[in-house]
Design a protein around this motif. Sequence first.
Motif, PDB file in Angstrom:
ATOM      1  N   THR A  83       0.880  -1.253  -0.051  1.00  0.00           N
ATOM      2  CA  THR A  83      -0.068   0.053   0.107  1.00  0.00           C
ATOM      3  C   THR A  83       0.924   1.300   0.054  1.00  0.00           C
ATOM      4  OG1 THR A  83      -1.809  -0.961   1.163  1.00  0.00           O
ATOM      5  CG2 THR A  83      -1.823   1.338   1.139  1.00  0.00           C
ATOM      6  N   TYR A  84       1.743   1.352   0.868  1.00  0.00           N
ATOM      7  CA  TYR A  84       3.094   2.361   0.877  1.00  0.00           C
ATOM      8  C   TYR A  84       3.405   2.810  -0.691  1.00  0.00           C
ATOM      9  CZ  TYR A  84       6.523   5.568   2.114  1.00  0.00           C
ATOM     10  OH  TYR A  84       7.512   6.554   2.405  1.00  0.00           O
ATOM     11  N   LEU A  85       3.968   1.565  -1.139  1.00  0.00           N
ATOM     12  CA  LEU A  85       4.488   1.837  -2.408  1.00  0.00           C
ATOM     13  C   LEU A  85       3.572   2.263  -3.456  1.00  0.00           C
ATOM     14  CD1 LEU A  85       7.051  -1.154  -2.540  1.00  0.00           C
ATOM     15  CD2 LEU A  85       7.692   1.035  -2.379  1.00  0.00           C
ATOM     16  N   ALA A  86       2.426   1.666  -3.544  1.00  0.00           N
ATOM     17  CA  ALA A  86       1.338   2.120  -4.515  1.00  0.00           C
ATOM     18  C   ALA A  86       0.792   3.413  -4.395  1.00  0.00           C
ATOM     19  CB  ALA A  86       0.228   1.051  -4.551  1.00  0.00           C
ATOM     20  N   LEU A  87       0.703   4.011  -3.050  1.00  0.00           N
ATOM     21  CA  LEU A  87       0.043   5.411  -2.996  1.00  0.00           C
ATOM     22  C   LEU A  87       1.403   6.472  -2.779  1.00  0.00           C
ATOM     23  CD1 LEU A  87      -2.404   4.626  -0.440  1.00  0.00           C
ATOM     24  CD2 LEU A  87      -2.837   4.578  -2.961  1.00  0.00           C
ATOM     25  N   ARG A  88       2.485   5.914  -2.498  1.00  0.00           N
ATOM     26  CA  ARG A  88       3.506   6.830  -2.534  1.00  0.00           C
ATOM     27  C   ARG A  88       4.046   7.340  -3.750  1.00  0.00           C
ATOM     28  NH1 ARG A  88       1.071   8.008   1.668  1.00  0.00           N
ATOM     29  NH2 ARG A  88       2.173   8.370   3.773  1.00  0.00           N
ATOM     30  N   LEU A  89       3.942   6.160  -4.539  1.00  0.00           N
ATOM     31  CA  LEU A  89       4.773   6.103  -6.071  1.00  0.00           C
ATOM     32  C   LEU A  89       3.625   5.623  -7.095  1.00  0.00           C
ATOM     33  CD1 LEU A  89       7.974   4.012  -5.165  1.00  0.00           C
ATOM     34  CD2 LEU A  89       7.876   6.486  -5.544  1.00  0.00           C
ATOM     35  N   PRO A  90       2.564   6.798  -7.286  1.00  0.00           N
ATOM     36  CA  PRO A  90       1.665   6.595  -8.109  1.00  0.00           C
ATOM     37  C   PRO A  90       1.918   6.100  -9.483  1.00  0.00           C
ATOM     38  CG  PRO A  90       1.813   8.910  -7.765  1.00  0.00           C
ATOM     39  CD  PRO A  90       2.960   8.247  -6.759  1.00  0.00           C
ATOM     40  N   GLU A  91       2.916   6.447 -10.015  1.00  0.00           N
ATOM     41  CA  GLU A  91       3.432   5.882 -11.402  1.00  0.00           C
ATOM     42  C   GLU A  91       3.801   4.470 -11.350  1.00  0.00           C
ATOM     43  OE1 GLU A  91       2.592   7.810 -14.064  1.00  0.00           O
ATOM     44  OE2 GLU A  91       1.627   8.930 -12.678  1.00  0.00           O
ATOM     45  N   LEU A  92       4.397   3.739 -10.245  1.00  0.00           N
ATOM     46  CA  LEU A  92       4.781   2.513 -10.092  1.00  0.00           C
ATOM     47  C   LEU A  92       3.854   1.382 -10.585  1.00  0.00           C
ATOM     48  CD1 LEU A  92       7.157   0.807  -8.985  1.00  0.00           C
ATOM     49  CD2 LEU A  92       5.940   0.764  -6.998  1.00  0.00           C
ATOM     50  N   LYS A  93       4.160   0.574 -11.481  1.00  0.00           N
ATOM     51  CA  LYS A  93       3.385  -0.627 -12.055  1.00  0.00           C
ATOM     52  C   LYS A  93       3.797  -1.850 -11.583  1.00  0.00           C
ATOM     53  CE  LYS A  93       2.862   2.454 -16.055  1.00  0.00           C
ATOM     54  NZ  LYS A  93       2.885   2.631 -17.564  1.00  0.00           N
TER      55      LYS A  93
END
Length: 128
Positions: A83-93
């Motif tokens: 969740t942290y990565l998905a929301l803090r890095l919105p362009e991360l796929k």
Amino acid sequence: MSREMAVLLDNIAQIEFDRGKPLPEYQGAYLEKMDKRMDEDGIDLDGVHMPAPTQAQKAQFIAANLAHAIVTDNESQAAAFTTYLALRLPELKQVKIRREGEDGFAIELDFEEDYIKQQPVQFMPFKR
């Protein structure tokens, strides 16, 4: 912004995250707490203490902890780190984790390649 983000271990999807689903308030508060703690205490990356980590360094730190959470079957930590990565890095796929050696990992944060949902293969009985 890509809606879907996936975490893969050795090319097999472990977690799929849909950014379109609302985040419960308590989870948002937990992410804020994680950020604050990293900002105040710093982080250790590859044995080096970073007293004032950048967002990229925090992402690397969280991804390393995510890899550990997945291989130790700690579902609640894996969910929080994803969740942290998905929301803090919105362009991360995709977060691509590859095992290396006994305890090592290679981790790639992929911002280019869209995640394509993995589909189970259906086997039909062979008829003669």
